[in-house]
Enzyme design. Sequence first.
Site, PDB file in Angstrom:
ATOM      1  N   LEU A 150       3.964   6.765  -2.232  1.00 47.52           N
ATOM      2  CA  LEU A 150       5.325   6.929  -2.749  1.00 47.52           C
ATOM      3  C   LEU A 150       5.388   7.035  -4.269  1.00 47.52           C
ATOM      4  O   LEU A 150       6.419   7.403  -4.816  1.00 47.52           O
ATOM      5  CB  LEU A 150       6.214   5.804  -2.234  1.00 47.52           C
ATOM      6  CG  LEU A 150       6.650   6.064  -0.784  1.00 47.52           C
ATOM      7  CD1 LEU A 150       7.202   4.806  -0.126  1.00 47.52           C
ATOM      8  CD2 LEU A 150       7.689   7.180  -0.717  1.00 47.52           C
ATOM      9  N   PHE A 199       0.819  -1.223   0.000  1.00 46.59           N
ATOM     10  CA  PHE A 199       0.000   0.000   0.000  1.00 46.59           C
ATOM     11  C   PHE A 199       0.850   1.270   0.000  1.00 46.59           C
ATOM     12  O   PHE A 199       0.381   2.344  -0.346  1.00 46.59           O
ATOM     13  CB  PHE A 199      -0.971  -0.011   1.196  1.00 46.59           C
ATOM     14  CG  PHE A 199      -0.492   0.721   2.420  1.00 46.59           C
ATOM     15  CD1 PHE A 199       0.339   0.111   3.331  1.00 46.59           C
ATOM     16  CD2 PHE A 199      -0.886   2.029   2.660  1.00 46.59           C
ATOM     17  CE1 PHE A 199       0.779   0.786   4.460  1.00 46.59           C
ATOM     18  CE2 PHE A 199      -0.450   2.713   3.783  1.00 46.59           C
ATOM     19  CZ  PHE A 199       0.383   2.086   4.689  1.00 46.59           C
ATOM     20  N   LYS A 200       2.118   1.141   0.356  1.00 46.78           N
ATOM     21  CA  LYS A 200       2.963   2.333   0.407  1.00 46.78           C
ATOM     22  C   LYS A 200       3.137   2.979  -0.968  1.00 46.78           C
ATOM     23  O   LYS A 200       3.481   4.156  -1.057  1.00 46.78           O
ATOM     24  CB  LYS A 200       4.295   1.981   1.048  1.00 46.78           C
ATOM     25  CG  LYS A 200       4.081   1.558   2.505  1.00 46.78           C
ATOM     26  CD  LYS A 200       5.326   1.435   3.293  1.00 46.78           C
ATOM     27  CE  LYS A 200       5.033   1.288   4.781  1.00 46.78           C
ATOM     28  NZ  LYS A 200       4.332   0.004   5.106  1.00 46.78           N
ATOM     29  N   ASP A 201       2.877   2.214  -2.027  1.00 44.59           N
ATOM     30  CA  ASP A 201       2.962   2.785  -3.380  1.00 44.59           C
ATOM     31  C   ASP A 201       1.975   3.945  -3.582  1.00 44.59           C
ATOM     32  O   ASP A 201       2.243   4.853  -4.362  1.00 44.59           O
ATOM     33  CB  ASP A 201       2.637   1.718  -4.433  1.00 44.59           C
ATOM     34  CG  ASP A 201       3.762   0.690  -4.570  1.00 44.59           C
ATOM     35  OD1 ASP A 201       4.914   1.015  -4.240  1.00 44.59           O
ATOM     36  OD2 ASP A 201       3.464  -0.436  -5.014  1.00 44.59           O
TER      37      ASP A 201
END
Length: 498
Positions: free
Chosen positions: A115, A110-112
């Site tokens: 980021l 989910f950090k995409d």
Amino acid sequence: MKYYSTRNQINYLTAAQVIKEGLSPDGGLYVPSEKLPVLPINIFTGNSYIDMAKTIFKIFLSDYDELEISDAITSAYGIENFDHPEITPLHKLKTGLYVLELWHGPTSAFKDIALQVLPYLLRTAIKVTREKSELVILTATSGDTGKSALEGFKDIPGIKIVVYYPARGVSEVQRLQMITQEGNNVNVAAVKGNFDDAQNGVKAIFGNQQLVKMLKAKGYRLTSANSINWGRLLPQIVYYFYAYAKLLSNEEIRDGEKINFAVPTGNFGNILAGYYARELGLPVNRLICAANINNVLTDFINSGHYNRNRKLKPSISPSMDILISSNLERLLFEITGHDSEKIKYWMDSLAKDGQYKIDNQTQRLIHDIFWSDFADDNETKKSIASVYEEYNYLIDTHTAVGSCVLNKYRETEKDQSKTVILSTASPYKFTGSVAGALFVKETYENYSELELLKVLSKKTATNIPANLSNLDTKTIRHKQVIERDAMPNHLLDFLKLT
Ligand SMILES: *Cc1c(COP(=O)(O)O)cnc(C)c1O
């Protein structure tokens, strides 16, 4: 919209300044200084994810021009980066129970979501603040952040990125993702030890005034892509609205009906975005904070006592193995009505004694909105198996913590409000644990984690995400394994300053 630090309300900064700086020099985190607008419930009817992102970004990035915001969002969430046209599709398990898949980006975590867009926001910030130095992003990672940041920042002009991961502690898939990283401005090294060693090494570099000064003289400015940066938090607010709008358009809920979100939590960034969505008027009943065995947050939400004086226990949901949830400071600031004196007092106590205790009123206010429990590894595995059996749906270890804790919530509170579980990683990032939860030993024990990608795909008739399917054929580009004390030299080598 102007911002200030949670520990001092004297300096007002623009969004560009806070995104460039990341952390405030006084140790606090940047937060909006103004009261947030309450958005009409129907504002997003019929909107795409990208439309919603534009509307929400505009509120918070008032010093960015509209075209820059729009470019950033369309570049970040294009079809070449996300393998689903909806960006964060909502999957229905049954009436009242939904999963929001946040892992369709280029690294399957989910950090995409944040980021992929942060590099564009940072590039504009460099321009409007007339920054002369080249930015060097330093990141210690327990696995997901590092790869996600590398993909986001690779080949971005004016920015370099170095990622340190612990030689012990990341999954095999995560390790391969990082050591095969492409890009002309990137570097990756394994640090001997665990995540704390890598993290402390990075902190030591930031705190080394002599080194920082020398770099400055050579034209480099260090910064972090950690989730304390406001530019990491803002993009995450969008998908809470997206989930709600989707439930409305699918006629799963009524206009204005309050729903819950169950959020697998580590550094408290994801769930805090949910809190800000609620402040913006999203009809949220309860935010369910799901922790693993490192349950500092569960204890805190239930007692008001934050105590990090315990040993970090490695779990099968490693991205949540954390004892200091940095973003909690922002919540405390909001809940106390921006009382920076109180925040300073508590955070000093955390730094000095490893703990602090908040007053009863603040604890009650938090508990009205947040509910928390935790799942150990055994429960996590059971949760993967039961969701698969019941709904024929595959989840990863982190999402499974969310699902397990949601069950505990429903049993304890008897609240049947419709609930969205935030799914934070693809099950294919953690094949060892997921296969271990689903299959008998003979089926998986002879395979490597990488081979298990195919086994899992075949057995469950689901697809391996494209970015993980060719890992075994990619060139290994980053072989270095270094001692923690060698990190400053490694950095200087990379910048060709030795
Ligand atoms: C980072 C991460 C989390 C924790 O999110 P926070 O914002 O740090 O609370 C949960 N699951 C996965 C897969 C992650 O990568």
